[in-house]
Design a protein around this motif. Structure first.
Motif: not given
Length: 414
Positions: A389-395, A397-407
């Protein structure tokens, strides 16, 4: 003990490896440096707390202030002056101000009001899923995970339908994290636009009140005089901002982990009454709020044998605390049947006086989203189960979420 190459630097810089999987780093820090001094890209000395008991205590420690106006120099270096007007709310305050602001929101953002939204949330879920019926791969984040909570929070607040996309755009820009000059200018412009927008919207609510939360807050404020006008504007922004991004990422994380763990998904499908427990386990296992918002030490504070000097910033790693083996058995295992005493102990929505006021709404949205999605599409699957999975990049630690979720909603039968 988990072996990680330079874990402090990895966490401080949010390296790509850390974003993909922060848990080995957090495990190392829990073992070796549970209160870890570091220098993130914003350049301000910060202490990262990773153990569960330390984190839980720190979340309610009055010596760790949430009043970022009291750390003005640090605040300006991280967020800039343009954020000040929108951050005049309960999230960024201590008692007695926090008590006053929270009391007003609690008086209107009630469990009854949240539960009354159930039929409408169900309608939104079904409408969004109607638009997703395709055999082609679809990115679930823009198609479902983000539109659901933004629609719900806008309807709850009373944001007119034709103004929502603009408000969402501003909110997305404000939520982005970065330190470049171009980024700061874009964020400042969005913050100024949101402040002006909510000032105008609240004025409209005064002249033409509706059956919505902002109308109720405006009426209560004007009657009791409990808030300044800027506090009301900032509270409206906080509810809008906090009410969609974290829930959207949480929906994405939840769907990914259920699809990646077929036995757990099967248990929930066969026993729909487990969906509530599944939501709690998903928040514990991989919640969308990686660290609590900044605190700063108003005096020297000692935690786990480490001295945090007065004026230092403190970040509490909820993601790390929620996988502490001293609190949770087999913490790295996703288990919807985990004992409820453990599930209810997670810190995914915080703890203490700053416990997330929107937690009941997030839980309801999650339950209806997961139930609707997996009921409508029983063959739903990851588009490429073998890919990482590709996770959102942040400078930092703050939020943790996927950058995309192809289904794939209806995989073709081979």
């Amino acid at each position: 003990m988990t072996t990680v190459e330079d874990p402090v630097a990895a966490a401080a810089r949010c390296t790509p490896e850390f974003r993909r999987n922060p848990h080995p780093v957090y495990a190392h820090l829990r073992d070796e440096a549970p209160v870890c001094p570091m220098r993130p890209p914003h350049g301000i000395d910060t202490y990262l707390i990773t153990r569960y008991e330390d984190a839980r205590a720190a979340l309610s420690d009055p010596r760790l202030s949430k009043d970022m106006y009291g750390a003005m120099d640090a605040y300006r270096r991280i967020f800039g002056d343009s954020s000040l007007a929108l951050d005049d709310n309960m999230l960024n305050s201590d008692p007695p101000k926090h008590t006053r602001l929270r009391k007003l929101v609690n008086s209107e953002f009630t469990p009854r009001r949240v539960e009354s939204l159930r039929p409408r949330i169900q309608d939104v879920v079904e409408t969004l899923l109607d638009g997703c019926e395709t055999r082609e791969p679809v990115d679930l984040l823009p198609a479902f995970a983000f539109p659901l909570p933004i629609t719900v929070i806008c309807e709850l607040l009373g944001v007119p339908r034709d103004e929502r996309s603009q408000v969402q755009g501003w909110s997305t820009t404000v939520a982005n994290t970065g330190f470049g000059e171009e980024f700061k200018q874009a964020q400042a412009k969005a913050e100024e636009s949101m402040h002006a927008y909510f000032a105008d919207l609240l004025a409209r609510k005064r002249s033409r009140p509706g059956d919505d939360l902002l109308s109720a807050l405006t009426a209560t404020r004007d009657k009791d005089g409990g808030l300044t006008e800027n506090e009301l504007i900032s509270t409206a922004f906080l509810l809008m901002f906090a009410g969609h991004k974290t829930t959207a990422f949480l929906i994405g994380n939840a769907v990914y982990h259920l699809l990646a763990n077929p036995a757990q998904l099967r248990a929930v499908r066969e026993n729909p009454e487990l969906v509530g427990r599944a939501v709690e386990e998903l928040v514990r296992y991989d919640g969308s709020v990686e660290t609590a918002t900044f605190r700063f030490a108003t005096e020297d504070v000692e935690i786990a044998g480490t001295r945090i000097p007065k004026g230092a910033l403190v970040q509490i790693a909820l993601t790390a605390a929620n996988r502490d083996p001293l609190k949770f058995e087999s913490p790295d295992q996703f288990d919807v049947m985990r004992p409820q005493t453990e599930q209810s102990a997670h810190l995914g929505f915080g703890h203490g006086i700053h416990y997330c006021v929107g937690a009941p709404l997030a839980r309801l949205e999650m339950q209806l989203a997961l139930t609707g999605l997996f009921s409508r599409f029983p063959k739903l699957a990851l588009a490429d189960p073998a890919s990482e999975p590709r996770w959102m990049e942040v400078p930092f630690p703050a939020f943790r979420g996927l950058a995309e979720l192809p289904i794939v909603l209806e995989p073709a039968v081979p």
